[in-house]
Design an enzyme around this catalytic site. Structure first.
Site, PDB file in Angstrom:
ATOM      1  N   HIS A 277       1.042   5.088   0.853  1.00  0.00           N
ATOM      2  CA  HIS A 277       0.387   6.156   1.619  1.00  0.00           C
ATOM      3  C   HIS A 277       0.544   7.482   0.873  1.00  0.00           C
ATOM      4  O   HIS A 277       1.642   7.815   0.408  1.00  0.00           O
ATOM      5  CB  HIS A 277       1.063   6.328   2.982  1.00  0.00           C
ATOM      6  CG  HIS A 277       0.912   5.180   3.923  1.00  0.00           C
ATOM      7  ND1 HIS A 277      -0.097   5.104   4.861  1.00  0.00           N
ATOM      8  CD2 HIS A 277       1.660   4.061   4.101  1.00  0.00           C
ATOM      9  CE1 HIS A 277       0.046   3.999   5.571  1.00  0.00           C
ATOM     10  NE2 HIS A 277       1.104   3.345   5.127  1.00  0.00           N
TER      11      HIS A 277
ATOM     12  N   HIS B 291       0.847  -1.196   0.000  1.00  0.00           N
ATOM     13  CA  HIS B 291       0.000   0.000   0.000  1.00  0.00           C
ATOM     14  C   HIS B 291       0.873   1.233   0.000  1.00  0.00           C
ATOM     15  O   HIS B 291       1.860   1.310   0.726  1.00  0.00           O
ATOM     16  CB  HIS B 291      -0.974   0.006   1.181  1.00  0.00           C
ATOM     17  CG  HIS B 291      -0.354  -0.315   2.501  1.00  0.00           C
ATOM     18  ND1 HIS B 291      -0.011  -1.590   2.882  1.00  0.00           N
ATOM     19  CD2 HIS B 291      -0.001   0.486   3.526  1.00  0.00           C
ATOM     20  CE1 HIS B 291       0.509  -1.571   4.090  1.00  0.00           C
ATOM     21  NE2 HIS B 291       0.545  -0.317   4.505  1.00  0.00           N
TER      22      HIS B 291
HETATM   23  P1  5GP Z   1       1.187   0.403   7.383  1.00  0.00           P
HETATM   24  O1  5GP Z   1       1.573   0.805   8.761  1.00  0.00           O
HETATM   25  O2  5GP Z   1       1.072  -1.091   7.221  1.00  0.00           O
HETATM   26  O3  5GP Z   1       2.073   1.032   6.323  1.00  0.00           O
HETATM   27  O4  5GP Z   1      -0.222   1.062   7.130  1.00  0.00           O
HETATM   28  C1  5GP Z   1      -1.431   0.400   7.203  1.00  0.00           C
HETATM   29  C2  5GP Z   1      -2.510   1.465   7.173  1.00  0.00           C
HETATM   30  O5  5GP Z   1      -3.744   0.859   6.964  1.00  0.00           O
HETATM   31  C3  5GP Z   1      -2.596   2.238   8.491  1.00  0.00           C
HETATM   32  O6  5GP Z   1      -2.402   3.627   8.233  1.00  0.00           O
HETATM   33  C4  5GP Z   1      -4.007   1.926   8.999  1.00  0.00           C
HETATM   34  O7  5GP Z   1      -4.635   3.013   9.627  1.00  0.00           O
HETATM   35  C5  5GP Z   1      -4.729   1.514   7.724  1.00  0.00           C
HETATM   36  N1  5GP Z   1      -5.803   0.552   7.935  1.00  0.00           N
HETATM   37  C6  5GP Z   1      -5.740  -0.567   8.702  1.00  0.00           C
HETATM   38  N2  5GP Z   1      -6.912  -1.223   8.648  1.00  0.00           N
HETATM   39  C7  5GP Z   1      -7.733  -0.505   7.841  1.00  0.00           C
HETATM   40  C8  5GP Z   1      -9.082  -0.679   7.414  1.00  0.00           C
HETATM   41  O8  5GP Z   1      -9.774  -1.655   7.769  1.00  0.00           O
HETATM   42  N3  5GP Z   1      -9.583   0.266   6.586  1.00  0.00           N
HETATM   43  C9  5GP Z   1      -8.849   1.338   6.164  1.00  0.00           C
HETATM   44  N4  5GP Z   1      -9.440   2.214   5.357  1.00  0.00           N
HETATM   45  N5  5GP Z   1      -7.569   1.535   6.546  1.00  0.00           N
HETATM   46  C10 5GP Z   1      -7.015   0.622   7.381  1.00  0.00           C
END
Ligand code: 5GP
Ligand code: ZN
Length: 137
Positions: free
Chosen positions: A100, A98
């Site tokens: 950001h 993903h």
């Molecule tokens: P990471 O820390 O893995 O780079 O980011 C994962 C992101 O996914 C986090 O910013 C978190 O808030 C977001 N996230 C986690 N679960 C969900 C969800 O069920 N729906 C949405 N829209 N975002 C999510």
């Protein structure tokens, strides 16, 4: 299917979707770091960027580039920090690639990418460069 992002891509669970096409889905983060914080994912379940087939990488970054301007303008931001936690060691919490897109304002208190790193280097730049070129050959 246990991956939350696969389930969002399959419309099995709700998300604030802002764009989608054959290869990518973009939606707003559930715990936004700033207004407009969006994430863009490939539909394919892949943990690391380097494991996505090239055509799907193209689609992923095309979507990121297409969204960067509108996301920034809608929330009146001056710029955006665009980043990927790529692998467990980086703090990636969901093992589905993903990207950001986090809108930024002058004086918003967040740092640049450089503020993440404290450790510094152990090897000469030229030596590392040579080895990477060799690995690519
Ligand atoms: P990471 O820390 O893995 O780079 O980011 C994962 C992101 O996914 C986090 O910013 C978190 O808030 C977001 N996230 C986690 N679960 C969900 C969800 O069920 N729906 C949405 N829209 N975002 C999510
Ligand atoms: Zn997934």
């Amino acid at each position: 299917m246990s991956c939350i992002f696969c389930r969002i891509a399959a419309a099995e669970i709700p998300a604030e979707i802002i764009a989608q096409d054959d290869h990518t889905v973009a939606f707003l983060d559930i715990s936004p770091l700033a207004d407009g914080h969006a994430v863009v994912i490939p539909r394919r379940h892949v943990a690391r960027l380097e494991d996505i087939p090239p055509a799907e990488v193209d689609a992923l970054f095309r979507t990121v580039a297409t969204l960067a301007g509108p996301v920034r303008r809608v929330v009146g931001a001056a710029g955006s920090t665009i980043g990927i936690n790529n692998g467990d060691a980086t703090g990636q919490t969901i093992p589905h690639v993903h990207v950001h897109i986090v809108p930024r304002w002058p004086g918003d208190g967040a740092g640049s990418v450089h503020t993440i790193f404290r450790a510094g280097t152990r090897r000469p730049v030229a030596e590392v460069g040579k080895e990477i070129r060799k690995a690519l050959a």
